[in-house]
Write a protein that holds these residues in place. Structure first.
Motif, PDB file in Angstrom:
ATOM      1  N   GLU A  81       0.835  -1.188   0.000  1.00 52.11           N
ATOM      2  CA  GLU A  81       0.000   0.000   0.000  1.00 52.11           C
ATOM      3  C   GLU A  81       0.878   1.249   0.000  1.00 52.11           C
ATOM      4  OE1 GLU A  81      -2.546  -0.185   3.347  1.00 52.11           O
ATOM      5  OE2 GLU A  81      -3.768  -1.845   2.570  1.00 52.11           O
ATOM      6  N   PHE A  82       0.412   2.262  -0.716  1.00 46.01           N
ATOM      7  CA  PHE A  82       1.085   3.559  -0.738  1.00 46.01           C
ATOM      8  C   PHE A  82      -0.001   4.606  -0.517  1.00 46.01           C
ATOM      9  CE2 PHE A  82       3.384   0.618  -3.483  1.00 46.01           C
ATOM     10  CZ  PHE A  82       4.683   0.704  -2.977  1.00 46.01           C
ATOM     11  N   ASP A  83      -0.223   4.963   0.751  1.00 44.90           N
ATOM     12  CA  ASP A  83      -1.401   5.768   1.058  1.00 44.90           C
ATOM     13  C   ASP A  83      -1.122   7.124   1.698  1.00 44.90           C
ATOM     14  OD1 ASP A  83      -0.533   4.835   3.489  1.00 44.90           O
ATOM     15  OD2 ASP A  83      -2.218   3.466   3.795  1.00 44.90           O
ATOM     16  N   THR A  84       0.125   7.410   2.068  1.00 39.67           N
ATOM     17  CA  THR A  84       0.418   8.696   2.700  1.00 39.67           C
ATOM     18  C   THR A  84       1.494   9.425   1.906  1.00 39.67           C
ATOM     19  OG1 THR A  84      -0.076   7.736   4.875  1.00 39.67           O
ATOM     20  CG2 THR A  84       1.056   9.868   4.829  1.00 39.67           C
ATOM     21  N   THR A  85       1.173  10.637   1.462  1.00 41.77           N
ATOM     22  CA  THR A  85       2.073  11.378   0.570  1.00 41.77           C
ATOM     23  C   THR A  85       2.564  12.656   1.225  1.00 41.77           C
ATOM     24  OG1 THR A  85       0.877  10.537  -1.363  1.00 41.77           O
ATOM     25  CG2 THR A  85       2.285  12.472  -1.703  1.00 41.77           C
ATOM     26  N   ILE A  86       3.851  12.948   1.034  1.00 42.09           N
ATOM     27  CA  ILE A  86       4.442  14.201   1.454  1.00 42.09           C
ATOM     28  C   ILE A  86       5.298  14.740   0.309  1.00 42.09           C
ATOM     29  CG2 ILE A  86       6.381  13.002   2.562  1.00 42.09           C
ATOM     30  CD1 ILE A  86       6.549  15.339   4.551  1.00 42.09           C
ATOM     31  N   THR A  87       5.203  16.032   0.033  1.00 35.04           N
ATOM     32  CA  THR A  87       5.984  16.669  -1.025  1.00 35.04           C
ATOM     33  C   THR A  87       7.207  17.351  -0.421  1.00 35.04           C
ATOM     34  OG1 THR A  87       3.983  17.055  -2.337  1.00 35.04           O
ATOM     35  CG2 THR A  87       5.941  18.345  -2.912  1.00 35.04           C
ATOM     36  N   ILE A  88       8.388  17.089  -1.015  1.00 35.44           N
ATOM     37  CA  ILE A  88       9.655  17.573  -0.461  1.00 35.44           C
ATOM     38  C   ILE A  88      10.452  18.250  -1.570  1.00 35.44           C
ATOM     39  CG2 ILE A  88      11.796  16.903   0.728  1.00 35.44           C
ATOM     40  CD1 ILE A  88      10.352  14.396   1.708  1.00 35.44           C
ATOM     41  N   ASN A  89      11.117  19.343  -1.237  1.00 33.34           N
ATOM     42  CA  ASN A  89      12.023  20.010  -2.167  1.00 33.34           C
ATOM     43  C   ASN A  89      13.235  19.116  -2.401  1.00 33.34           C
ATOM     44  OD1 ASN A  89      14.472  21.757  -2.841  1.00 33.34           O
ATOM     45  ND2 ASN A  89      12.816  23.248  -3.045  1.00 33.34           N
ATOM     46  N   ARG A  90      13.476  18.745  -3.664  1.00 32.28           N
ATOM     47  CA  ARG A  90      14.548  17.785  -3.962  1.00 32.28           C
ATOM     48  C   ARG A  90      15.926  18.351  -3.639  1.00 32.28           C
ATOM     49  NH1 ARG A  90      17.750  15.976  -8.586  1.00 32.28           N
ATOM     50  NH2 ARG A  90      16.989  17.716  -9.852  1.00 32.28           N
ATOM     51  N   TYR A  91      16.184  19.584  -4.004  1.00 32.94           N
ATOM     52  CA  TYR A  91      17.503  20.161  -3.782  1.00 32.94           C
ATOM     53  C   TYR A  91      17.804  20.312  -2.295  1.00 32.94           C
ATOM     54  CZ  TYR A  91      16.785  21.280  -8.699  1.00 32.94           C
ATOM     55  OH  TYR A  91      16.511  21.194 -10.043  1.00 32.94           O
TER      56      TYR A  91
END
Length: 446
Positions: free
Chosen positions: A309-319
């Motif tokens: 399962e892949f149910d929790t998402t967080i967006t992160i600055n790659r650099y």
């Protein structure tokens, strides 16, 4: 299908002539090929083809580059082989006499690279059983190199079918996105290759070493062009050896955006392995890579990962994430490379932590942490995670997780280096945990 090239015909003609002369005695030296070629183009062509020359060849001739001069086309062709991959480069030359000779690749490349810029004259000569080539530069300097008969070189085979044309920069982006995940473990040979699926309008590249999985899907209509209506017709599906893909990646990395890559695939026949041929022309040099495809079935990585399962998402600055991980990497070693992520919803921060017997390092990142990730902890191999971040071409990433001991999904998002290119990149990474307690992607993939 395969066919014999003019290289073999030239070598055969030279062999017949040699047999006729063998009955005579005290014959004067026989002039073979003679040509004039530019030092810059010859040096670049040699630098390309010598990449597959084995350091300890099974046969002495494999340490050589096959040099073929064709008077009709006024071209010079250089070819090397390690019996698995053939590299060829074709350049323009002024050919006075056609001919072929095999010369030591490293020696010839070193000599040409040190010659002054300008035109070089290359002439081969046969005296008895002795074959030599003389290289003369524009300043009058000459170098004589002992060679071998072109007839001893392995047969050069080319793929004969209709090629598919792809924008070279599209291919370059796709290969960059998956090359890091190719396995180097020869005991799992199929994983040492990249699965290449070319559909009408899209190119999908897949690679895995069992710890990490990389998928890149690209629009093949080109960059900045009007998109065609998507079709699902499968043109070719093959597994290309990682070594050949690395040579291709180095080649397409140096070309202009409008350059096209020609891909030609052998159709499967009885008792004949599938071959693939990549051809690209740039800066006056036509470069060609021919190799056998891996015949085993590549693992269906998506099917293996469907049970998670892949149910929790967080967006992160790659650099921002890359710079912090690079600071922590000073504390890693061969045995301990794990970095722990701790998510704090209340403070809207991520804590990155490495602990060792001799010390510990901590980095803090500000980002929007969803409530469901409050207190969530997961540990990744720092090097594997850095490989993914470096391969991505977007400014941000989405990290999708479920449990500390199941795979995490990483997706490209935000601004892309080439915004006109329609692409998706998805990666899966196993966290560092006790693999006796959970399923392991590596064992399933093998």
């Amino acid at each position: 299908m395969t066919t014999q090239t003019p290289i073999n015909e030239i070598a055969g003609a030279q062999s017949k002539s040699k047999r006729k002369r063998s009955t005579r005695r005290a014959q004067p030296p026989q002039i073979g090929m003679k040509l004039t070629v530019g030092q810059i183009s010859l040096s670049e062509a040699l630098a390309f083809v010598k990449a597959v020359v084995p350091s300890k060849p099974l046969h002495p001739v494999l340490a050589n580059v096959l040099v073929v001069a064709e008077q009709e086309t006024q071209q010079l062709t250089l070819t090397t082989s390690d019996m698995a991959i053939n590299l060829s480069a074709r350049i323009e030359a002024t050919v006075e006499h056609a001919g072929a000779i095999a010369l030591p690749a490293e020696v010839l490349s070193a000599v040409v690279s040190k010659c002054p810029v300008g035109y070089l004259t290359l002439e081969s000569m046969e005296s008895g059983n002795k074959l030599t080539a003389t290289l003369q530069d524009r300043q009058g300097g000459t170098t004589e190199i002992r060679g071998m008969s072109a007839e001893e070189f392995p047969e050069i085979l080319h793929v004969q079918s209709s090629p598919v044309s792809l924008p070279a920069k599209v291919v370059q982006v796709g290969l960059k996105g998956v090359l890091f995940a190719v396995s180097t473990d020869e005991s799992k040979r199929i994983l040492t290759g990249i699965e290449w699926q070319l559909n009408a309008g899209t190119l999908c590249c897949t690679a895995t070493d069992g710890h990490q999985v990389a998928f890149v899907n690209l629009e093949t209509d080109g960059i900045g062009r009007r998109k065609r209506k998507q079709r699902s017709e499968l043109i070719s599906s093959l597994v290309v050896p990682g070594r050949a893909i690395k040579e291709l990646a180095r080649t397409v990395d140096k070309v202009e955006a409008e350059t096209q890559l020609q891909v030609t695939v052998d159709r499967v026949e009885e008792n004949a392995a599938k071959r693939v041929q990549f051809t690209i022309a740039a800066s006056g040099i036509s470069k060609q890579i021919v190799c056998q495809c891996l015949e085993e079935v590549y693992p269906d990585c998506l099917a293996l990962l469907d049970r998670y399962e892949f149910d929790t998402t967080i967006t992160i600055n790659r650099y921002a994430l890359m710079t912090r991980l690079e600071r922590l990497s000073a504390l890693t070693d061969k045995k301990a490379k794990g970095v722990k992520f701790t998510f704090n919803h209340e403070a809207q921060k991520i804590e990155l932590l490495i602990e060792r017997e001799y010390g510990k390092g901590k980095q803090i990142m500000d980002t929007e942490v969803p409530e469901e990730l409050e207190g969530f902890e997961i540990r990744f191999n720092l090097q594997y995670l850095m490989n993914i971040l470096k391969a991505m071409s977007s400014s941000a990433l989405k990290l999708v997780m479920s449990k500390p001991h199941t795979p995490a999904k990483v997706e490209s998002t935000g601004d892309f280096e080439i915004p006109e290119l329609d692409m998706t990149a998805t990666y899966f990474l196993m966290p560092m945990c006790n693999l006796d307690e959970v399923g392991d992607v590596q064992s399933n993939a093998s």
